[in-house]
Scaffold this motif. Structure first.
Motif, PDB file in Angstrom:
ATOM      1  N   SER A   1       5.607  -0.392  -5.806  1.00  0.00           N
ATOM      2  CA  SER A   1       5.530  -1.330  -4.676  1.00  0.00           C
ATOM      3  C   SER A   1       6.957  -1.606  -4.207  1.00  0.00           C
ATOM      4  O   SER A   1       7.887  -1.620  -5.009  1.00  0.00           O
ATOM      5  N   TRP A   2       7.111  -1.809  -2.915  1.00  0.00           N
ATOM      6  CA  TRP A   2       8.472  -1.908  -2.359  1.00  0.00           C
ATOM      7  C   TRP A   2       9.078  -3.286  -2.628  1.00  0.00           C
ATOM      8  O   TRP A   2       8.414  -4.312  -2.479  1.00  0.00           O
TER       9      TRP A   2
ATOM     10  N   TYR B   1      14.816   2.229   4.659  1.00  0.00           N
ATOM     11  CA  TYR B   1      15.978   1.725   3.919  1.00  0.00           C
ATOM     12  C   TYR B   1      16.829   2.818   3.282  1.00  0.00           C
ATOM     13  O   TYR B   1      17.975   2.574   2.914  1.00  0.00           O
ATOM     14  N   GLU B   2      16.271   4.021   3.193  1.00  0.00           N
ATOM     15  CA  GLU B   2      17.053   5.180   2.747  1.00  0.00           C
ATOM     16  C   GLU B   2      18.260   5.427   3.649  1.00  0.00           C
ATOM     17  O   GLU B   2      19.248   6.020   3.238  1.00  0.00           O
ATOM     18  N   LYS B   3      18.151   4.989   4.898  1.00  0.00           N
ATOM     19  CA  LYS B   3      19.222   5.244   5.862  1.00  0.00           C
ATOM     20  C   LYS B   3      20.521   4.548   5.479  1.00  0.00           C
ATOM     21  O   LYS B   3      21.596   4.991   5.873  1.00  0.00           O
ATOM     22  N   LEU B   4      20.399   3.448   4.761  1.00  0.00           N
ATOM     23  CA  LEU B   4      21.590   2.676   4.356  1.00  0.00           C
ATOM     24  C   LEU B   4      22.515   2.423   5.544  1.00  0.00           C
ATOM     25  O   LEU B   4      23.728   2.594   5.447  1.00  0.00           O
TER      26      LEU B   4
ATOM     27  N   MET C   1       8.762   1.862   4.170  1.00  0.00           N
ATOM     28  CA  MET C   1       9.962   1.112   3.767  1.00  0.00           C
ATOM     29  C   MET C   1      11.015   2.040   3.171  1.00  0.00           C
ATOM     30  O   MET C   1      12.204   1.909   3.437  1.00  0.00           O
ATOM     31  N   ARG C   2      10.575   2.987   2.357  1.00  0.00           N
ATOM     32  CA  ARG C   2      11.544   3.927   1.773  1.00  0.00           C
ATOM     33  C   ARG C   2      12.294   4.657   2.873  1.00  0.00           C
ATOM     34  O   ARG C   2      13.505   4.834   2.801  1.00  0.00           O
TER      35      ARG C   2
ATOM     36  N   THR D   1       0.853  -1.191   0.000  1.00  0.00           N
ATOM     37  CA  THR D   1       0.000   0.000   0.000  1.00  0.00           C
ATOM     38  C   THR D   1       0.893   1.247   0.000  1.00  0.00           C
ATOM     39  O   THR D   1       2.102   1.148   0.233  1.00  0.00           O
ATOM     40  N   VAL D   2       0.285   2.400  -0.229  1.00  0.00           N
ATOM     41  CA  VAL D   2       1.030   3.659  -0.187  1.00  0.00           C
ATOM     42  C   VAL D   2       1.743   3.807   1.160  1.00  0.00           C
ATOM     43  O   VAL D   2       2.935   4.112   1.220  1.00  0.00           O
ATOM     44  N   ASP D   3       1.033   3.551   2.233  1.00  0.00           N
ATOM     45  CA  ASP D   3       1.640   3.724   3.560  1.00  0.00           C
ATOM     46  C   ASP D   3       2.820   2.783   3.760  1.00  0.00           C
ATOM     47  O   ASP D   3       3.846   3.171   4.313  1.00  0.00           O
ATOM     48  N   PHE D   4       2.662   1.556   3.311  1.00  0.00           N
ATOM     49  CA  PHE D   4       3.741   0.588   3.474  1.00  0.00           C
ATOM     50  C   PHE D   4       4.985   1.031   2.692  1.00  0.00           C
ATOM     51  O   PHE D   4       6.103   1.014   3.203  1.00  0.00           O
TER      52      PHE D   4
END
Ligand SMILES: O[C@H]1[C@H](O)[C@@H](O)[C@H](O)[C@@H](O)[C@H]1O
Ligand SMILES: [Fe+2]
Ligand SMILES: [Fe+2]
Length: 306
Positions: free
Chosen positions: A212-213, A82-85, A78-79, A71-74
């Motif tokens: 989708s992630w 995981y952007e934190k790397l 996740m972005r 979903t949009v919220d999911f």
């Protein structure tokens, strides 16, 4: 039978300059004779999601859970995470080796460890496009994002890592595999998200679309943030290679901009090798490793943040 691909045109519109800068100078060589197999290793057509086979039920169940939960919220959540790397530091090759342990539950055509698939794809494309080294490397790394399944990356469930991808935030297209399961996705009934454009606008560019992630978007992020020198076409391939609704069924074209249209030509070439090189014939890893290591050194730092 050989695959016939149209030669992409890279110099016909206003975005010419940027494309010229970001795609390799050499002319694209046409299909060099890669043989399209008649059937997958299980004796069925490739990407037949309905045929009764030893993988069919598991794959359908995978898409049921995937379609309900993406979903949009999911995706936003996740972005952000995981952007934190901040999970691991390792080289590209170390990541390839980690994938030795990973099997993709969404794939009706392959049950080999993922490192085999990476090398099979890269070696097949290398034969037909010997001078496009960026394409060989793109093929080698395109699925590395599946490392999200690994415990050191949070051990995400399969539905959040593999399988075909699709935009969230606008209507789910009918061409998406096992689309009936979207009925149970909370975004399906949300009027902000269930129209043709949803939260997007005409030709807004895929860069502005939330997919989708999964392993595509994650590996794109890793490559970009670690400052790869791969051309933009390579990054586009990594980011959208699972977007079959677009590159096979031509859905969602109204969201593309001119740059996407150019890059899509490369993705369509790449896809033939990604899909049809899947087989039980193993590549001799040690033999090809020095070649790929030399490409990795050229296009990536020694260690990457994941
Ligand atoms: O099952 C496969 C697999 O997960 C691939 O890595 C992905 O790129 C495909 O789109 C998908 O169908
Ligand atoms: Fe993939
Ligand atoms: Fe793949």
């Amino acid at each position: 039978m050989t695959i016939i691909v149209d030669q992409p045109q890279f110099n016909e519109n206003g975005s010419q300059e940027q494309i010229a800068k970001n795609t390799p100078e050499t002319e694209l060589v046409l299909d060099g004779g890669f043989c399209l197999p008649h059937a997958n290793s299980f004796g069925h057509n490739f990407r037949d999601y309905d045929v009764e086979s030893e993988r069919q039920q598991g794959v359908e169940n995978f898409y049921r859970v995937n379609h309900i939960n993406q979903t949009v919220d999911f995706v936003k959540k996740m972005r952000k995470e995981y952007e934190k790397l901040d999970k691991v530091e390792m080289s590209i090759w170390e990541c390839c080796e980690l994938l030795n342990e990973v099997i993709d539950e969404s794939d009706p055509d392959l049950d080999e460890p993922q490192i085999e698939h990476l090398l099979q794809t890269a070696e097949a494309i290398r034969k037909d496009y010997p001078d496009q080294e960026w394409l060989h490397l793109t093929a080698l790394i395109h699925d590395l994002g599946k490392v999200l399944l690994h415990p050191s990356f949070g051990e995400l469930p399969q539905w959040a890592v593999v399988g075909d991808t699709f935009p969230v935030g606008c209507a789910f297209d009918r061409s998406i595999v096992h689309n009936k399961y979207f009925l149970q996705n909370p975004d399906y009934n949300n009027p902000a998200y269930n129209t043709k454009y949803g939260i997007y606008s005409k030709n807004c560019g895929l860069d502005n679309v939330m997919m989708s992630w999964g392993h595509d978007d994650y590996m794109y992020l890793v490559a970009k943030e670690n400052r790869t020198t791969l051309p933009l076409a390579g990054l586009f391939i990594i980011r959208y290679h699972s977007f079959y609704a677009l590159h096979r069924s031509e859905a969602y074209k109204h969201l593309m901009n001119d740059k996407d249209v150019e890059n899509l030509k490369w993705l369509q070439i790449f896809n033939k090798y990604d899909l049809y090189s899947k087989s039980k014939v193993r590549v001799d890893v040690e033999k090809v490793k020095p070649y790929y290591e030399s490409l990795i050194n050229k296009y990536f730092p020694a260690k990457l943040r994941w």
